[in-house]
Write a protein that holds these residues in place. Structure first.
Motif, PDB file in Angstrom:
ATOM      1  N   SER A 153      -6.831   8.972  19.076  1.00 56.27           N
ATOM      2  CA  SER A 153      -6.735   8.927  17.620  1.00 56.27           C
ATOM      3  C   SER A 153      -5.983  10.141  17.088  1.00 56.27           C
ATOM      4  O   SER A 153      -6.086  11.232  17.643  1.00 56.27           O
ATOM      5  CB  SER A 153      -8.128   8.851  16.989  1.00 56.27           C
ATOM      6  N   ILE A 154      -5.237   9.912  16.009  1.00 57.16           N
ATOM      7  CA  ILE A 154      -4.494  10.984  15.348  1.00 57.16           C
ATOM      8  C   ILE A 154      -4.891  10.989  13.872  1.00 57.16           C
ATOM      9  O   ILE A 154      -4.634  10.018  13.156  1.00 57.16           O
ATOM     10  CB  ILE A 154      -2.969  10.778  15.465  1.00 57.16           C
ATOM     11  N   PRO A 155      -5.520  12.074  13.388  1.00 53.07           N
ATOM     12  CA  PRO A 155      -5.860  12.150  11.963  1.00 53.07           C
ATOM     13  C   PRO A 155      -4.612  12.438  11.125  1.00 53.07           C
ATOM     14  O   PRO A 155      -3.864  13.383  11.420  1.00 53.07           O
ATOM     15  CB  PRO A 155      -6.858  13.310  11.895  1.00 53.07           C
ATOM     16  N   VAL A 156      -4.381  11.612  10.118  1.00 52.47           N
ATOM     17  CA  VAL A 156      -3.210  11.780   9.254  1.00 52.47           C
ATOM     18  C   VAL A 156      -3.621  11.624   7.802  1.00 52.47           C
ATOM     19  O   VAL A 156      -4.779  11.325   7.501  1.00 52.47           O
ATOM     20  CB  VAL A 156      -2.095  10.759   9.600  1.00 52.47           C
ATOM     21  N   GLN A 157      -2.674  11.833   6.898  1.00 47.61           N
ATOM     22  CA  GLN A 157      -2.929  11.653   5.473  1.00 47.61           C
ATOM     23  C   GLN A 157      -1.717  11.016   4.817  1.00 47.61           C
ATOM     24  O   GLN A 157      -0.584  11.204   5.251  1.00 47.61           O
ATOM     25  CB  GLN A 157      -3.250  13.000   4.816  1.00 47.61           C
ATOM     26  N   VAL A 158      -1.986  10.209   3.776  1.00 41.67           N
ATOM     27  CA  VAL A 158      -0.933   9.474   3.090  1.00 41.67           C
ATOM     28  C   VAL A 158      -1.160   9.576   1.579  1.00 41.67           C
ATOM     29  O   VAL A 158      -2.303   9.557   1.115  1.00 41.67           O
ATOM     30  CB  VAL A 158      -0.915   7.974   3.496  1.00 41.67           C
ATOM     31  N   SER A 159      -0.081   9.658   0.832  1.00 41.07           N
ATOM     32  CA  SER A 159      -0.167   9.668  -0.623  1.00 41.07           C
ATOM     33  C   SER A 159      -0.839   8.390  -1.108  1.00 41.07           C
ATOM     34  O   SER A 159      -0.476   7.288  -0.688  1.00 41.07           O
ATOM     35  CB  SER A 159       1.232   9.794  -1.234  1.00 41.07           C
ATOM     36  N   LYS A 160      -1.838   8.517  -1.980  1.00 35.23           N
ATOM     37  CA  LYS A 160      -2.539   7.356  -2.511  1.00 35.23           C
ATOM     38  C   LYS A 160      -1.574   6.421  -3.229  1.00 35.23           C
ATOM     39  O   LYS A 160      -1.664   5.190  -3.105  1.00 35.23           O
ATOM     40  CB  LYS A 160      -3.649   7.802  -3.465  1.00 35.23           C
ATOM     41  N   LYS A 161      -0.635   6.999  -3.994  1.00 34.58           N
ATOM     42  CA  LYS A 161       0.322   6.196  -4.746  1.00 34.58           C
ATOM     43  C   LYS A 161       1.170   5.349  -3.802  1.00 34.58           C
ATOM     44  O   LYS A 161       1.432   4.167  -4.062  1.00 34.58           O
ATOM     45  CB  LYS A 161       1.216   7.112  -5.583  1.00 34.58           C
ATOM     46  N   GLU A 162       1.582   5.930  -2.696  1.00 32.33           N
ATOM     47  CA  GLU A 162       2.417   5.214  -1.725  1.00 32.33           C
ATOM     48  C   GLU A 162       1.597   4.181  -0.959  1.00 32.33           C
ATOM     49  O   GLU A 162       2.084   3.095  -0.640  1.00 32.33           O
ATOM     50  CB  GLU A 162       3.038   6.215  -0.750  1.00 32.33           C
ATOM     51  N   LEU A 163       0.338   4.512  -0.693  1.00 25.04           N
ATOM     52  CA  LEU A 163      -0.518   3.632   0.105  1.00 25.04           C
ATOM     53  C   LEU A 163      -1.015   2.416  -0.675  1.00 25.04           C
ATOM     54  O   LEU A 163      -1.257   1.357  -0.096  1.00 25.04           O
ATOM     55  CB  LEU A 163      -1.714   4.445   0.617  1.00 25.04           C
ATOM     56  N   THR A 164      -1.143   2.555  -1.993  1.00 28.83           N
ATOM     57  CA  THR A 164      -1.711   1.483  -2.819  1.00 28.83           C
ATOM     58  C   THR A 164      -0.935   0.176  -2.708  1.00 28.83           C
ATOM     59  O   THR A 164      -1.526  -0.901  -2.569  1.00 28.83           O
ATOM     60  CB  THR A 164      -1.774   1.916  -4.299  1.00 28.83           C
ATOM     61  N   GLY A 165       0.398   0.250  -2.768  1.00 28.96           N
ATOM     62  CA  GLY A 165       1.213  -0.963  -2.668  1.00 28.96           C
ATOM     63  C   GLY A 165       1.002  -1.690  -1.354  1.00 28.96           C
ATOM     64  O   GLY A 165       0.917  -2.922  -1.310  1.00 28.96           O
ATOM     65  N   PHE A 166       0.894  -0.918  -0.260  1.00 24.15           N
ATOM     66  CA  PHE A 166       0.650  -1.504   1.051  1.00 24.15           C
ATOM     67  C   PHE A 166      -0.727  -2.161   1.108  1.00 24.15           C
ATOM     68  O   PHE A 166      -0.868  -3.295   1.576  1.00 24.15           O
ATOM     69  CB  PHE A 166       0.762  -0.419   2.127  1.00 24.15           C
ATOM     70  N   MET A 167      -1.752  -1.473   0.599  1.00 18.84           N
ATOM     71  CA  MET A 167      -3.114  -1.984   0.679  1.00 18.84           C
ATOM     72  C   MET A 167      -3.302  -3.238  -0.163  1.00 18.84           C
ATOM     73  O   MET A 167      -4.088  -4.123   0.199  1.00 18.84           O
ATOM     74  CB  MET A 167      -4.101  -0.899   0.246  1.00 18.84           C
ATOM     75  N   ASN A 168      -2.604  -3.332  -1.276  1.00 14.21           N
ATOM     76  CA  ASN A 168      -2.731  -4.516  -2.134  1.00 14.21           C
ATOM     77  C   ASN A 168      -2.352  -5.795  -1.396  1.00 14.21           C
ATOM     78  O   ASN A 168      -2.869  -6.879  -1.690  1.00 14.21           O
ATOM     79  CB  ASN A 168      -1.852  -4.365  -3.381  1.00 14.21           C
ATOM     80  N   ILE A 169      -1.446  -5.677  -0.433  1.00 18.62           N
ATOM     81  CA  ILE A 169      -1.020  -6.844   0.339  1.00 18.62           C
ATOM     82  C   ILE A 169      -1.761  -6.920   1.673  1.00 18.62           C
ATOM     83  O   ILE A 169      -2.191  -7.988   2.104  1.00 18.62           O
ATOM     84  CB  ILE A 169       0.502  -6.813   0.587  1.00 18.62           C
ATOM     85  N   ALA A 170      -1.943  -5.770   2.326  1.00 16.72           N
ATOM     86  CA  ALA A 170      -2.531  -5.739   3.667  1.00 16.72           C
ATOM     87  C   ALA A 170      -3.983  -6.186   3.696  1.00 16.72           C
ATOM     88  O   ALA A 170      -4.485  -6.598   4.747  1.00 16.72           O
ATOM     89  CB  ALA A 170      -2.416  -4.328   4.246  1.00 16.72           C
ATOM     90  N   THR A 171      -4.680  -6.110   2.572  1.00 18.49           N
ATOM     91  CA  THR A 171      -6.067  -6.585   2.539  1.00 18.49           C
ATOM     92  C   THR A 171      -6.136  -8.103   2.422  1.00 18.49           C
ATOM     93  O   THR A 171      -7.208  -8.695   2.549  1.00 18.49           O
ATOM     94  CB  THR A 171      -6.825  -5.945   1.359  1.00 18.49           C
ATOM     95  N   ARG A 172      -4.983  -8.754   2.173  1.00 21.15           N
ATOM     96  CA  ARG A 172      -4.940 -10.216   2.056  1.00 21.15           C
ATOM     97  C   ARG A 172      -4.120 -10.867   3.153  1.00 21.15           C
ATOM     98  O   ARG A 172      -4.324 -12.026   3.485  1.00 21.15           O
ATOM     99  CB  ARG A 172      -4.343 -10.606   0.696  1.00 21.15           C
TER     100      ARG A 172
END
Length: 216
Positions: free
Chosen positions: A38-57
């Motif tokens: 495992s590699i711990p990383v971090q991502v901008s919430k603003k950038e991640l939101t667009g991905f999550m809106n689709i990836a959860t469906r």
């Protein structure tokens, strides 16, 4: 499967306190998993939101760019605050273009069953995901199931879905995806007419009579 690109940075510090500080700064703590590592990383919430809106469906490929290198991955898991619904943490699974992986793909029902239109049947969506195994390129974002021809009592099973030869079915073929059932009629309880009760005369005791006299 659709594709996304996210810029990630490696996290040097971990722990609940650090994660809380990151979220307050608009950054979501994440982890990339592969082969037990495992590699711990971090991502901008603003950038991640667009991905999550689709990836959860739908299942999505995502290219994770980090320190000049790129990793192909899919969403493995995520956590949200049970009260506020805010995103807390995301797990990615790194994948190889040539290695088969097992994933659960969302099932989307399309059409209106004839049994619902003509016979007042009720469409039941029994399972929402089907597990398959394939190389990432062959994994669909979702699986569409047309339920238009279903009559009351009919059902569509996992085994009724036709997959490409490169896709291996892992879910139980006998599992029901959707079925149309008879709408239960509400039972109306019979109305029982009761004879009006005789008015009851309550005699006042000594104390009640005294209180009545005082009120006058």
């Amino acid at each position: 499967m659709e594709k996304f690109v996210l810029n990630v940075e490696k996290r040097e510090r971990t722990g609940k306190g650090v994660a809380r500080q990151l979220r307050n700064q608009g950054i979501i703590p994440c982890v990339i998993y592969k082969s037990g590592q495992s590699i711990p990383v971090q991502v901008s919430k603003k950038e991640l939101t667009g991905f999550m809106n689709i990836a959860t469906r739908e299942k999505l490929f995502v290219t994770l760019k980090m320190n000049g290198s790129e990793k192909k991955a899919i969403l493995q898991d995520y956590q949200v605050d049970p009260v506020s619904g805010k995103l807390l943490h995301v797990d990615f699974m790194e994948v190889s273009a040539t290695e088969k992986i097992r994933v659960s793909v969302p099932v989307v029902l399309v059409g209106e069953p004839i049994g619902a239109k003509e016979d007042k049947g009720v469409l039941q969506h029994v399972i929402s995901e089907i597990e398959i195994e394939a190389i990432p390129e062959k994994i669909p974002g979702h699986i569409e199931v047309n339920v238009s021809a279903l009559k009351v009592g009919d059902a569509i099973h996992v085994k009724d879905i036709i997959f490409e030869e490169e896709i291996k079915l892992i879910s139980n073929p006998e599992d029901v995806i959707a079925t149309v059932t008879v709408e239960a009629e509400e039972e109306i309880a019979p109305v029982i007419e009761e004879e009006p009760a005789e008015p009851e005369v309550i005699k006042k005791g000594k104390k009640a009579e005294e209180e009545s006299e005082e009120e006058k």
